[in-house]
Design an enzyme around this catalytic site. Sequence first.
Site, mmCIF file in Angstrom:
data_model
loop_
_atom_site.group_PDB
_atom_site.id
_atom_site.type_symbol
_atom_site.label_atom_id
_atom_site.label_comp_id
_atom_site.label_asym_id
_atom_site.label_seq_id
_atom_site.Cartn_x
_atom_site.Cartn_y
_atom_site.Cartn_z
ATOM 1 C CB VAL A 17 1.653 -5.669 1.333
ATOM 2 C CG1 VAL A 17 1.095 -5.778 -0.026
ATOM 3 C CG2 VAL A 17 0.949 -4.667 2.239
ATOM 4 C CE LYS A 41 16.119 -2.869 8.120
ATOM 5 N NZ LYS A 41 15.425 -1.793 8.750
ATOM 6 C CD GLU A 123 -6.379 1.117 -8.096
ATOM 7 O OE1 GLU A 123 -6.301 1.463 -9.196
ATOM 8 O OE2 GLU A 123 -6.772 1.874 -7.077
ATOM 9 C CB VAL A 126 -5.136 5.355 -2.984
ATOM 10 C CG1 VAL A 126 -6.251 6.271 -2.475
ATOM 11 C CG2 VAL A 126 -4.145 6.155 -3.211
ATOM 12 C CB ILE A 130 -11.354 1.098 -3.089
ATOM 13 C CG1 ILE A 130 -12.058 0.495 -1.567
ATOM 14 C CG2 ILE A 130 -12.385 1.669 -3.602
ATOM 15 C CD1 ILE A 130 -12.610 1.645 -0.696
ATOM 16 N N GLY A 181 -4.141 -5.000 15.498
ATOM 17 C CA GLY A 181 -3.423 -4.771 14.153
ATOM 18 C C GLY A 181 -4.089 -3.833 13.098
ATOM 19 C CD GLU A 184 2.034 0.575 10.998
ATOM 20 O OE1 GLU A 184 3.169 -0.317 11.603
ATOM 21 O OE2 GLU A 184 1.462 -0.064 10.097
ATOM 22 C CG ASP A 195 -1.814 6.478 5.627
ATOM 23 O OD1 ASP A 195 -0.885 5.966 5.154
ATOM 24 O OD2 ASP A 195 -3.133 6.004 5.270
ATOM 25 C CE LYS A 199 -3.861 5.222 2.558
ATOM 26 N NZ LYS A 199 -4.452 4.845 3.790
#
Length: 418
Positions: A17, A41, A123, A126, A130, A181, A184, A195, A199
């Site tokens: 990201v 890191k 935003e 979630v 979208i 990908g 995970e 997960d 959300k």
Amino acid sequence: MSTQKKLVIGLFGFGVVGEGLYLALNNAIYLDASIKKVCIKDADKQRNAPARLFTTNPDELLDDPEINVIVEVINDTAAAKAIALKAIASGKQLVSASKKLIAENLQELIALHSHHNTSFLYESSVCASIPVIRNLEEYYNNDFLQHLSGIINGSTNFILHKVFEDNLEYADALRLAQDLGFAELDPALDVQGTDALHKLVILLAHAFGIVARPDEILVNGIRNINGYDVRYAKQHQSQIKLVAQAKPLQNGDIAALVLPTLVRNSSPLSFVKEEYNGILIRSSLADEQFFYGKGAGSFPTASAVLSDIAALSYGYKYEYHKLRQQLGNKLADDAILKVYVSHPHNVKLPLTDFRSIQTIHDDPERSYIIGEISYHYLLENDWWQSEHISLLLFEDGITEKKAPAHSQASYYTSHQTV
Ligand SMILES: NC(=O)c1ccc[n+]([C@@H]2O[C@H](COP(=O)([O-])OP(=O)(O)OC[C@H]3O[C@@H](n4cnc5c(N)ncnc54)[C@H](OP(=O)(O)O)[C@@H]3O)[C@@H](O)[C@H]2O)c1
């Protein structure tokens, strides 16, 4: 007079990201925003950006008075929390993509940023690209939501798609998702439904004004779904999807859950294939609307983070309209769920715990029953999550509490229970 202000960004994280956002911001020529420093890191990793941007010291960003926006896109929830708390307490605006951080600490984060009068936007947390949170906040703020249901985890949707459409075994579909990908290496958060649950917790705050803890909500993942269930779904013109739902009952309480669900082929949710996400919202005024798009990936996620940054430039904040309206909404635990439960022939279910049973299908290969069971019962008991049992909710399977129907369990008293 323009209300736009220059945004000086401290970016935490330069992974999928973070790097996507860096590239997207470089092309956002109409936005008066720039990244001053990036905290990562591992100082020795090769980066596709000038070395002078990077540091491993978070305070270089958090203590810099010129930095007025912190963007947190790291993969360590404990560190993300420390960053978020310090950023808000220092009066900086915060943008985050970490659904786990937000879902587990929503009450505290809302209180803190409203105390410090800063903006905290998320935003991307979630369904990534979208724009569902902003729509719930701004578009539906005066409408009564009758139902929200969605496929909000791309990894599980990809796996189910491969199991369903390509007849792959669950383990092979998971491996394929990891190779491409979409999942995970440690897929637990996705395949256990956690997960999607995180959300849903976030959506509940904006859709219904409920700040819930994840452990209050019924959840199950997709690990136990097998070829028999897939065949049942196909024979009944349905597909199996991991669906998160929130639905007000007659008394105003909200039934919320994440469960593998039999979605009819005619439902908009059945069109959500592979790693895509979709959310269906039904409201009193707008009727039914369907949001569809990419729920993960570098640029789709960066697009939502960028949109939050742009919103900060005109002073946007979440108003938490449904929270402020003090609707008194709370989670319902007395909903009744219509379910299909399949099990090996020699494993017997505690049939007396069903409120009613509609079908019992005994088959030497695998048996199933269809019946009604209470939300509260499933929350309190876990036999239905054991390895050899598969429970699917019917679409529209969340109903109201009724007088107990006659149970057919007595036909099966000779069965041993699990
Ligand atoms: N990937 C998606 O499609 C997606 C979609 C929606 C939301 N999200 C959320 O966005 C966040 C980031 O996901 P990602 O996929 O970009 O993760 P990622 O590719 O694994 O990258 C994580 C980044 O965080 C950095 N980092 C880890 N701990 C840190 C710390 N203590 N201080 C500073 N930096 C630290 C890592 O540094 P190094 O580079 O030095 O290792 C790395 O750059 C997560 O919360 C995720 O849930 C991701």
